[in-house]
Design a protein around this motif. Structure first.
Motif, PDB file in Angstrom:
ATOM      1  N   UNK A   1       0.855  -1.185   0.000  1.00  0.00           N
ATOM      2  CA  UNK A   1       0.000   0.000   0.000  1.00  0.00           C
ATOM      3  C   UNK A   1       0.897   1.243   0.000  1.00  0.00           C
ATOM      4  N   UNK A   2       0.833   1.988  -1.093  1.00  0.00           N
ATOM      5  CA  UNK A   2       1.664   3.181  -1.196  1.00  0.00           C
ATOM      6  C   UNK A   2       3.142   2.878  -1.121  1.00  0.00           C
ATOM      7  N   UNK A   3       3.549   1.688  -1.569  1.00  0.00           N
ATOM      8  CA  UNK A   3       4.956   1.306  -1.524  1.00  0.00           C
ATOM      9  C   UNK A   3       5.402   0.765  -0.187  1.00  0.00           C
ATOM     10  N   UNK A   4       4.494   0.601   0.755  1.00  0.00           N
ATOM     11  CA  UNK A   4       4.819   0.041   2.065  1.00  0.00           C
ATOM     12  C   UNK A   4       4.146  -1.311   2.239  1.00  0.00           C
ATOM     13  N   UNK A   5       4.806  -2.175   2.993  1.00  0.00           N
ATOM     14  CA  UNK A   5       4.279  -3.514   3.238  1.00  0.00           C
ATOM     15  C   UNK A   5       3.429  -3.526   4.497  1.00  0.00           C
ATOM     16  N   UNK A   6       2.169  -3.908   4.334  1.00  0.00           N
ATOM     17  CA  UNK A   6       1.251  -4.086   5.448  1.00  0.00           C
ATOM     18  C   UNK A   6       1.091  -5.579   5.707  1.00  0.00           C
ATOM     19  N   UNK A   7       1.218  -5.964   6.964  1.00  0.00           N
ATOM     20  CA  UNK A   7       1.017  -7.358   7.375  1.00  0.00           C
ATOM     21  C   UNK A   7      -0.364  -7.483   7.993  1.00  0.00           C
ATOM     22  N   UNK A   8      -1.107  -8.497   7.571  1.00  0.00           N
ATOM     23  CA  UNK A   8      -2.491  -8.668   8.004  1.00  0.00           C
ATOM     24  C   UNK A   8      -2.667 -10.054   8.620  1.00  0.00           C
ATOM     25  N   UNK A   9      -3.130 -10.085   9.851  1.00  0.00           N
ATOM     26  CA  UNK A   9      -3.473 -11.328  10.542  1.00  0.00           C
ATOM     27  C   UNK A   9      -4.971 -11.545  10.392  1.00  0.00           C
ATOM     28  N   UNK A  10      -5.360 -12.778  10.063  1.00  0.00           N
ATOM     29  CA  UNK A  10      -6.784 -13.100   9.890  1.00  0.00           C
ATOM     30  C   UNK A  10      -7.142 -14.361  10.657  1.00  0.00           C
ATOM     31  N   UNK A  11      -8.327 -14.356  11.227  1.00  0.00           N
ATOM     32  CA  UNK A  11      -8.944 -15.562  11.779  1.00  0.00           C
ATOM     33  C   UNK A  11     -10.185 -15.839  10.946  1.00  0.00           C
ATOM     34  N   UNK A  12     -10.168 -16.920  10.178  1.00  0.00           N
ATOM     35  CA  UNK A  12     -11.241 -17.175   9.218  1.00  0.00           C
ATOM     36  C   UNK A  12     -12.568 -17.441   9.907  1.00  0.00           C
TER      37      UNK A  12
ATOM     38  N   UNK B   1      -9.554  -9.445  12.092  1.00  0.00           N
ATOM     39  CA  UNK B   1      -8.320  -9.111  11.394  1.00  0.00           C
ATOM     40  C   UNK B   1      -7.559  -8.043  12.157  1.00  0.00           C
ATOM     41  N   UNK B   2      -6.243  -8.056  11.975  1.00  0.00           N
ATOM     42  CA  UNK B   2      -5.361  -7.050  12.561  1.00  0.00           C
ATOM     43  C   UNK B   2      -4.339  -6.664  11.506  1.00  0.00           C
TER      44      UNK B   2
ATOM     45  N   UNK C   1       4.940  -2.434   9.933  1.00  0.00           N
ATOM     46  CA  UNK C   1       6.258  -2.475  10.578  1.00  0.00           C
ATOM     47  C   UNK C   1       7.168  -1.315  10.216  1.00  0.00           C
ATOM     48  N   UNK C   2       7.063  -0.785   8.998  1.00  0.00           N
ATOM     49  CA  UNK C   2       7.989   0.260   8.550  1.00  0.00           C
ATOM     50  C   UNK C   2       7.739   1.613   9.189  1.00  0.00           C
ATOM     51  N   UNK C   3       6.670   1.744   9.959  1.00  0.00           N
ATOM     52  CA  UNK C   3       6.359   3.002  10.631  1.00  0.00           C
ATOM     53  C   UNK C   3       5.864   2.697  12.032  1.00  0.00           C
ATOM     54  N   UNK C   4       6.812   2.240  12.858  1.00  0.00           N
ATOM     55  CA  UNK C   4       6.516   2.052  14.271  1.00  0.00           C
ATOM     56  C   UNK C   4       5.859   0.744  14.652  1.00  0.00           C
ATOM     57  N   UNK C   5       5.799  -0.238  13.719  1.00  0.00           N
ATOM     58  CA  UNK C   5       5.117  -1.504  14.011  1.00  0.00           C
ATOM     59  C   UNK C   5       3.700  -1.221  14.514  1.00  0.00           C
ATOM     60  N   UNK C   6       3.058  -0.275  13.856  1.00  0.00           N
ATOM     61  CA  UNK C   6       1.777   0.257  14.322  1.00  0.00           C
ATOM     62  C   UNK C   6       0.619  -0.648  13.910  1.00  0.00           C
ATOM     63  N   UNK C   7      -0.157  -1.068  14.894  1.00  0.00           N
ATOM     64  CA  UNK C   7      -1.421  -1.777  14.663  1.00  0.00           C
ATOM     65  C   UNK C   7      -2.470  -0.721  14.324  1.00  0.00           C
ATOM     66  N   UNK C   8      -2.636  -0.424  13.038  1.00  0.00           N
ATOM     67  CA  UNK C   8      -3.475   0.703  12.656  1.00  0.00           C
ATOM     68  C   UNK C   8      -4.917   0.304  12.361  1.00  0.00           C
ATOM     69  N   UNK C   9      -5.190  -0.996  12.332  1.00  0.00           N
ATOM     70  CA  UNK C   9      -6.568  -1.437  12.076  1.00  0.00           C
ATOM     71  C   UNK C   9      -6.808  -2.751  12.815  1.00  0.00           C
ATOM     72  N   UNK C  10      -7.853  -2.780  13.623  1.00  0.00           N
ATOM     73  CA  UNK C  10      -8.244  -3.990  14.340  1.00  0.00           C
ATOM     74  C   UNK C  10      -9.751  -4.143  14.233  1.00  0.00           C
ATOM     75  N   UNK C  11     -10.160  -5.273  13.692  1.00  0.00           N
ATOM     76  CA  UNK C  11     -11.587  -5.570  13.571  1.00  0.00           C
ATOM     77  C   UNK C  11     -11.871  -6.873  14.312  1.00  0.00           C
TER      78      UNK C  11
ATOM     79  N   UNK D   1     -16.510  -5.334  14.002  1.00  0.00           N
ATOM     80  CA  UNK D   1     -16.460  -3.943  14.438  1.00  0.00           C
ATOM     81  C   UNK D   1     -15.035  -3.402  14.339  1.00  0.00           C
ATOM     82  N   UNK D   2     -14.840  -2.272  13.626  1.00  0.00           N
ATOM     83  CA  UNK D   2     -13.523  -1.619  13.622  1.00  0.00           C
ATOM     84  C   UNK D   2     -13.316  -0.870  14.932  1.00  0.00           C
TER      85      UNK D   2
END
Length: 333
Positions: free
Chosen positions: A10-21, A26-27, A31-41, A49-50
């Motif tokens: 996304x925008x040249x950055x790698x986003x890692x996504x954890x999923x529970x089917x 999802x989380x 990592x490239x900007x503070x290892x920030x968990x920027x979305x949790x549903x 729910x976000x």
């Protein structure tokens, strides 16, 4: 258990996504900007729910790291007064990132190393490492000792677990504090009523502040800062450092965000030792947003501690490390 880890560009950055089917939880972590968990549903009241707040598309060109997602605050959370402190005969001067003070450490916008990922007994997981030495490669004396912070997120069902480990890899003592600055949304559903919410924080005391810096005095919470029986988000305005935390039989402090309209709640829990302070903050950019921030120390602890105030400063001897845990989950209420 059906879970997996994937990446997206996304925008040249790698986003890692954890999923529970099974739960569809999802989380998303940057990592490239503070290892920030920027979305949790997480699932609650029959829908996903976000819960963590960041501007849409923030991860593509991230900025203002302390205002989005789940910022990581290390080796100190909140402020160091005027960016100055002395340690074992050396004076340190930090960048004044929120003049006239230094704020929130060095890790929150750093490029973290991804150290492991996969699927395990506790779900889909991602691990990362931040090293103090990487922040100032020119050798500028910004912190007394070298060390690292490891974080591991694991998602399973409707629960996300964050394990943190701090290690001293130098020849001298490593003073540090660790904190997190997550922004949560309450109520959870669109069109929900602020008046039908409750924020529950089991804190009986508050640090007395002088223009955001603790004086060293702790007092019983005033009515305005007493969240033990819950306070509505309706009209809530607060920025305080709370302490005197009550914990459950498992040694966890549990804070609750309750959406009465949905009959559901979000819980963030953390080890009572060493997380002994909570900052509670309502930002000016949303009436339905609240930051509940677990800290191992109070603001300006490295200065307060040397004045004889028990401010929570952690000190690791050479070769020592310590670990702590935070959990986030939804539940019916």
């Amino acid at each position: 258990m059906d879970c997996h880890v994937r990446t997206e560009q996304r925008g040249g950055r790698t986003v890692w996504i954890l999923n529970d089917t099974d739960s569809e939880a999802s989380a998303s972590i940057l990592p490239s900007f503070g290892f920030n968990l920027f979305d949790l549903k997480l699932p609650a009241a029959g829908a996903l729910r976000p819960l963590v707040v960041a501007e849409p598309g923030w991860e593509q060109a991230p900025q203002h790291p302390a205002k989005h997602g789940f910022p990581v605050l290390f080796p100190f959370p909140n402020r160091i007064s005027h960016g100055r402190f002395d340690w074992e005969g050396t004076s340190y001067r930090l960048p004044l990132t929120k003049p006239p003070h230094a704020i929130h450490g060095f890790a929150l916008d750093a490029d973290w190393e991804v150290t492991d990922h996969g699927e395990g007994p506790d779900g889909a997981f991602l691990s990362g490492r931040y090293r103090l030495a990487k922040t100032f490669p020119d050798g500028s004396p910004r912190w007394p000792s070298e060390g690292y912070l490891d974080l591991r997120y694991a998602l399973h069902g409707r629960t996300l677990v964050l394990d943190a480990t701090v290690a001293n890899e130098s020849d001298g003592d490593l003073p540090y504090g660790l904190g997190f600055h997550p922004y949560f949304r309450l109520p959870f559903g669109s069109g929900g009523s602020l008046s039908r919410t409750q924020v529950v924080i089991p804190a009986s005391q508050a640090w007395v502040l002088d223009e955001t810096i603790p004086t060293g005095e702790v007092r019983p919470v005033s009515e305005a800062l007493d969240f033990r029986r819950g306070k509505s988000m309706q009209g809530l305005r607060v920025d305080a450092v709370l302490t005197g935390l009550e914990h459950n039989a498992e040694g966890f402090v549990v804070c609750r965000l309750i959406d009465e309209s949905l009959g559901a709640e979000f819980r963030i829990g953390f080890d009572a030792i060493p997380f002994r302070e909570i900052v509670v903050f309502t930002p000016p950019f949303g009436d339905d947003i609240i930051a509940i921030e677990p800290y191992t120390q109070t603001t300006d602890a490295i200065n307060l501690q040397q004045r004889g105030v028990d401010a929570g400063l952690r000190i690791l001897k050479p070769g020592q490390q310590e670990s702590m845990r935070i959990t986030m989950e939804t539940a019916e209420c």
